[in-house]
Write a protein that holds these residues in place. Sequence first.
Motif, mmCIF file in Angstrom:
data_model
loop_
_atom_site.group_PDB
_atom_site.id
_atom_site.type_symbol
_atom_site.label_atom_id
_atom_site.label_comp_id
_atom_site.label_asym_id
_atom_site.label_seq_id
_atom_site.Cartn_x
_atom_site.Cartn_y
_atom_site.Cartn_z
ATOM 1 N N THR A 25 0.818 -1.212 0.000
ATOM 2 C CA THR A 25 0.000 0.000 0.000
ATOM 3 C C THR A 25 0.854 1.266 0.000
ATOM 4 N N TRP A 26 2.066 1.192 0.523
ATOM 5 C CA TRP A 26 2.956 2.340 0.540
ATOM 6 C C TRP A 26 3.263 2.823 -0.873
ATOM 7 N N GLN A 27 3.212 1.931 -1.849
ATOM 8 C CA GLN A 27 3.558 2.295 -3.227
ATOM 9 C C GLN A 27 2.597 3.324 -3.817
ATOM 10 N N LEU A 57 12.832 13.540 -2.522
ATOM 11 C CA LEU A 57 11.633 14.298 -2.161
ATOM 12 C C LEU A 57 10.492 13.407 -1.679
ATOM 13 N N CYS A 58 10.655 12.104 -1.810
ATOM 14 C CA CYS A 58 9.567 11.164 -1.558
ATOM 15 C C CYS A 58 9.413 10.851 -0.066
ATOM 16 N N PRO A 59 8.192 10.978 0.467
ATOM 17 C CA PRO A 59 7.977 10.669 1.881
ATOM 18 C C PRO A 59 8.005 9.176 2.191
ATOM 19 N N ILE A 60 8.001 8.336 1.173
ATOM 20 C CA ILE A 60 7.948 6.886 1.346
ATOM 21 C C ILE A 60 9.321 6.243 1.108
ATOM 22 N N ARG A 61 10.335 7.049 0.994
ATOM 23 C CA ARG A 61 11.664 6.561 0.628
ATOM 24 C C ARG A 61 12.166 5.427 1.521
ATOM 25 N N SER A 62 12.026 5.539 2.813
ATOM 26 C CA SER A 62 12.558 4.501 3.712
ATOM 27 C C SER A 62 11.794 3.187 3.557
ATOM 28 N N ALA A 63 10.482 3.246 3.376
ATOM 29 C CA ALA A 63 9.703 2.016 3.156
ATOM 30 C C ALA A 63 10.114 1.352 1.848
ATOM 31 N N CYS A 64 10.388 2.155 0.854
ATOM 32 C CA CYS A 64 10.823 1.647 -0.451
ATOM 33 C C CYS A 64 12.179 0.941 -0.329
ATOM 34 N N LEU A 65 13.104 1.577 0.360
ATOM 35 C CA LEU A 65 14.426 0.976 0.537
ATOM 36 C C LEU A 65 14.330 -0.301 1.361
ATOM 37 N N ASP A 66 13.547 -0.286 2.413
ATOM 38 C CA ASP A 66 13.355 -1.497 3.217
ATOM 39 C C ASP A 66 12.813 -2.637 2.364
ATOM 40 N N TYR A 67 11.831 -2.330 1.525
ATOM 41 C CA TYR A 67 11.259 -3.346 0.641
ATOM 42 C C TYR A 67 12.331 -3.909 -0.294
ATOM 43 N N ALA A 68 13.103 -3.033 -0.905
ATOM 44 C CA ALA A 68 14.137 -3.472 -1.854
ATOM 45 C C ALA A 68 15.179 -4.350 -1.191
ATOM 46 N N LEU A 69 15.582 -3.993 0.015
ATOM 47 C CA LEU A 69 16.588 -4.788 0.722
ATOM 48 C C LEU A 69 16.009 -6.115 1.190
ATOM 49 N N GLU A 73 15.880 -6.768 -4.320
ATOM 50 C CA GLU A 73 15.694 -6.160 -5.642
ATOM 51 C C GLU A 73 17.071 -5.851 -6.222
ATOM 52 N N ARG A 74 17.325 -6.360 -7.395
ATOM 53 C CA ARG A 74 18.657 -6.209 -7.985
ATOM 54 C C ARG A 74 18.734 -5.194 -9.102
ATOM 55 N N PHE A 75 17.608 -4.660 -9.527
ATOM 56 C CA PHE A 75 17.609 -3.725 -10.648
ATOM 57 C C PHE A 75 16.875 -2.458 -10.268
ATOM 58 N N GLY A 76 17.322 -1.353 -10.809
ATOM 59 C CA GLY A 76 16.637 -0.083 -10.628
ATOM 60 C C GLY A 76 17.040 0.663 -9.374
ATOM 61 N N VAL A 77 16.465 1.848 -9.244
ATOM 62 C CA VAL A 77 16.681 2.699 -8.078
ATOM 63 C C VAL A 77 15.514 2.482 -7.133
ATOM 64 N N TRP A 78 15.822 2.133 -5.906
ATOM 65 C CA TRP A 78 14.815 1.892 -4.863
ATOM 66 C C TRP A 78 15.248 2.657 -3.630
ATOM 67 N N GLY A 79 14.371 3.467 -3.079
ATOM 68 C CA GLY A 79 14.691 4.202 -1.862
ATOM 69 C C GLY A 79 15.859 5.148 -2.019
ATOM 70 N N GLY A 80 16.097 5.590 -3.230
ATOM 71 C CA GLY A 80 17.182 6.529 -3.491
ATOM 72 C C GLY A 80 18.539 5.898 -3.722
ATOM 73 N N LEU A 81 18.613 4.577 -3.736
ATOM 74 C CA LEU A 81 19.894 3.899 -3.938
ATOM 75 C C LEU A 81 19.883 3.069 -5.220
ATOM 76 N N SER A 82 21.009 3.079 -5.907
ATOM 77 C CA SER A 82 21.169 2.269 -7.117
ATOM 78 C C SER A 82 21.466 0.823 -6.742
ATOM 79 N N GLU A 83 21.544 -0.030 -7.754
ATOM 80 C CA GLU A 83 21.859 -1.448 -7.512
ATOM 81 C C GLU A 83 23.180 -1.595 -6.763
ATOM 82 N N LYS A 84 24.193 -0.868 -7.219
ATOM 83 C CA LYS A 84 25.524 -0.971 -6.610
ATOM 84 C C LYS A 84 25.508 -0.464 -5.173
#
Length: 94
Positions: A25-27, A57-69, A73-84
Amino acid sequence: MSERFSPTGTLLGMFTDTITTPDLTWQREALCAQTGADFFFPEPGSSVRDAKRICGLCPIRSACLDYALTHDERFGVWGGLSEKERLHLRRTSS
């Protein structure tokens, strides 16, 4: 007519009973949902600067990064961080 789904109690039925879907739902509130995937999944070698700016600028950034970790998630930018950057974060936090 053959049955398309395995009945409960069969091996396949046991696996489908244990699958849980993550709460996404955070998405709906994420800025990327209003922007488009091109920024967040650029061609290899392309800049991710615009995606990171939007994430900043996104208020959901931390939830996004938590989800990716959590979901590796190996592709794309999630929570402001690249794959690397996510890979480096995973390695340093282990």
